[in-house]
Scaffold this motif. Sequence first.
Motif, PDB file in Angstrom:
ATOM      1  N   GLU A 230     -54.352  -2.956  24.297  1.00  0.00           N
ATOM      2  CA  GLU A 230     -54.534  -1.545  24.646  1.00  0.00           C
ATOM      3  C   GLU A 230     -55.051  -0.722  23.470  1.00  0.00           C
ATOM      4  O   GLU A 230     -55.937   0.124  23.628  1.00  0.00           O
ATOM      5  CB  GLU A 230     -53.214  -0.960  25.135  1.00  0.00           C
ATOM      6  N   VAL A 231     -54.522  -0.947  22.291  1.00  0.00           N
ATOM      7  CA  VAL A 231     -54.950  -0.157  21.137  1.00  0.00           C
ATOM      8  C   VAL A 231     -56.241  -0.702  20.526  1.00  0.00           C
ATOM      9  O   VAL A 231     -57.001   0.036  19.904  1.00  0.00           O
ATOM     10  CB  VAL A 231     -53.833  -0.088  20.072  1.00  0.00           C
TER      11      VAL A 231
ATOM     12  N   GLY B 168     -58.722  -1.802  22.258  1.00  0.00           N
ATOM     13  CA  GLY B 168     -59.830  -1.346  23.093  1.00  0.00           C
ATOM     14  C   GLY B 168     -60.532  -2.445  23.844  1.00  0.00           C
ATOM     15  O   GLY B 168     -61.439  -2.195  24.632  1.00  0.00           O
ATOM     16  N   LYS B 169     -60.163  -3.688  23.605  1.00  0.00           N
ATOM     17  CA  LYS B 169     -60.772  -4.815  24.333  1.00  0.00           C
ATOM     18  C   LYS B 169     -59.938  -6.058  24.124  1.00  0.00           C
ATOM     19  O   LYS B 169     -59.084  -6.118  23.254  1.00  0.00           O
ATOM     20  CB  LYS B 169     -62.202  -5.048  23.866  1.00  0.00           C
TER      21      LYS B 169
ATOM     22  N   LYS C  37     -60.884   3.582  14.224  1.00  0.00           N
ATOM     23  CA  LYS C  37     -61.130   2.912  15.510  1.00  0.00           C
ATOM     24  C   LYS C  37     -60.008   3.080  16.540  1.00  0.00           C
ATOM     25  O   LYS C  37     -59.985   2.376  17.554  1.00  0.00           O
ATOM     26  CB  LYS C  37     -61.395   1.411  15.307  1.00  0.00           C
ATOM     27  N   VAL C  38     -59.067   3.989  16.301  1.00  0.00           N
ATOM     28  CA  VAL C  38     -57.949   4.171  17.224  1.00  0.00           C
ATOM     29  C   VAL C  38     -58.175   5.426  18.056  1.00  0.00           C
ATOM     30  O   VAL C  38     -58.386   6.507  17.518  1.00  0.00           O
ATOM     31  CB  VAL C  38     -56.610   4.286  16.473  1.00  0.00           C
ATOM     32  N   LYS C  39     -58.125   5.267  19.381  1.00  0.00           N
ATOM     33  CA  LYS C  39     -58.225   6.398  20.288  1.00  0.00           C
ATOM     34  C   LYS C  39     -56.825   6.894  20.640  1.00  0.00           C
ATOM     35  O   LYS C  39     -55.858   6.159  20.556  1.00  0.00           O
ATOM     36  CB  LYS C  39     -58.978   5.993  21.562  1.00  0.00           C
TER      37      LYS C  39
ATOM     38  N   TYR D 213     -52.262   6.160  18.922  1.00  0.00           N
ATOM     39  CA  TYR D 213     -51.866   5.442  20.129  1.00  0.00           C
ATOM     40  C   TYR D 213     -50.404   5.048  19.963  1.00  0.00           C
ATOM     41  O   TYR D 213     -50.048   4.295  19.049  1.00  0.00           O
ATOM     42  CB  TYR D 213     -52.731   4.201  20.340  1.00  0.00           C
TER      43      TYR D 213
END
Length: 545
Positions: A541-542, A544-545, A503-505, A64
Amino acid sequence: MVKRLGIAAAIAFLGIFQVSAQTKLERPKLVVGLVIDQMRWDYLYRYYDKFQVDGFKRMLQQGYSFNNVMIPYLPTVTAIGHTSIYTGSVPSIHGIAGNDWTDKETGKSVYCTTDTAYKGVGTTSEKIGAHSPRNLWSTTITDQLGIATNFKSKVVGVSLKDRASILPAGHNPTGAFWFDETTGNFITSTYYMQDLPKWVDDFNAKNLAKELVSKGWNTLLPIEQYTESSRDDVPWESLLGSATKPVFPYNNLPADYDKKKGVLRTTPFGNTYTLKFAEASVDGYQLGADEITDFLAINIASTDYVGHAFGPNSIEVEDTYLRLDRDLAAFFKMLDKKVGKDNYLVFLSADHGGAHSVGYLQENKMPTGFFGEGLKKSINEELEKKFGAAGLVMEIDNYQVYTHDKLIAEKSLDLDDVKKAIISHLQKLPEILYAVDMTEIGEAPIPEPIKTRTINGYNWKRSGDIQMVTKDGYLAYYAKKGTTHSVWNSYDAHIPLIFMGWKVKNGESNKPYYMTDIAPTLAQFLKIENPSGNIGEPIVEVLGK
């Protein structure tokens, strides 16, 4: 009936066990901080087409990326950059006011990590070895990880530079190691340990640095392919070692290294050497080998040395990044194998950027010039004429003027009058955009973000009394070759930030963020407390919540 109850109890127990397993706190096995010294954000895309798939492109395509991350303080230098990344704070709070600063009581220069209470380990040089994080007032994210795990986590700092290893590693790491240019070895100080670990001795014994420079330095690709850079032979580039011209190939490196090991710093091989040592630390300390999260803080420093010597538009800088791209690819593959691809979290950022060389800007008709040569002398001469006292300016450092308050008081002079006279002198200089008394910065007619960055960078115990801001494109007089950095402008303050791994998209953002947001984001990933002086915000943003 009893049998059925037994089966039901067993099923219930298994259900509880599964729920327990599912709700166990998850953390990565290893966090890796990669801070690339003097890496401008635009390098990611200037050299993009020449990067291979497994280095910078892997981070961009699997991680990301944040495209609008700025440094929120002045001056933009190495020690503050590393400290602010790992503390989530600014010089006003964490105390690191520069690579060095002037002691207002003695007038002597203070280096950010020098500490004569300790000695070097692995070196006979007191200057190179006598270091600690004593001047750092705030905790780091690495400190907080230690506190959260009852100091069971292993934390290691690695850099060619002492300050870029020591400050990120925090106050109580497993170890911090840096380069000794008298021997070519990695060393530490007695603040951390009394003897080097065997794995460090084994690494040093390989004499890898000598091997890396043994064939000199030529371009990785045919030189005509370096179309992103200016021509090879330009007058604004420095000489490397005993070279007589700043041009490839640098066949002088092997002989130069034998005479002075420090030449390694100003080559891409310093980056290779650093990452190889980092890999040795993974093996030596078994980082990421168990369920307790470890932290490896790496500074890639040769990008800074090469940048200072040759400037951002040089073939030397481009070649350094193309080689670093390959080194990062090899490093990530090593982590994939030894820690597991989904088991480590890595972030990449920079401590600061770097300005275009004055010669390059002049050739391309951009506004530019030099600043500061003879400035202390000229101000003191004018003050002596006005107030009848010599030496009223103690020092000029970090674009700040230090007034000699003790002398001013002894001469029964009014400090405000002296400062006004200094500011009046500075405002007459064509290269000065703003000059401001830091006790009056709140009311000064200076636009944002310059005002806030000036306030954030002001440490009343360690910073100067008057802040100078130069016009765009003006460099300090000592950077007549190559480049330097320190100012608020985008070329110094706009830095990359990419998270990759656990855990990084994949994604990217153009929203504005700050260097100080990195530490609280890591704290949220790890579910630990923010560093003590943190002013940053977690990047949702990175997360996720």
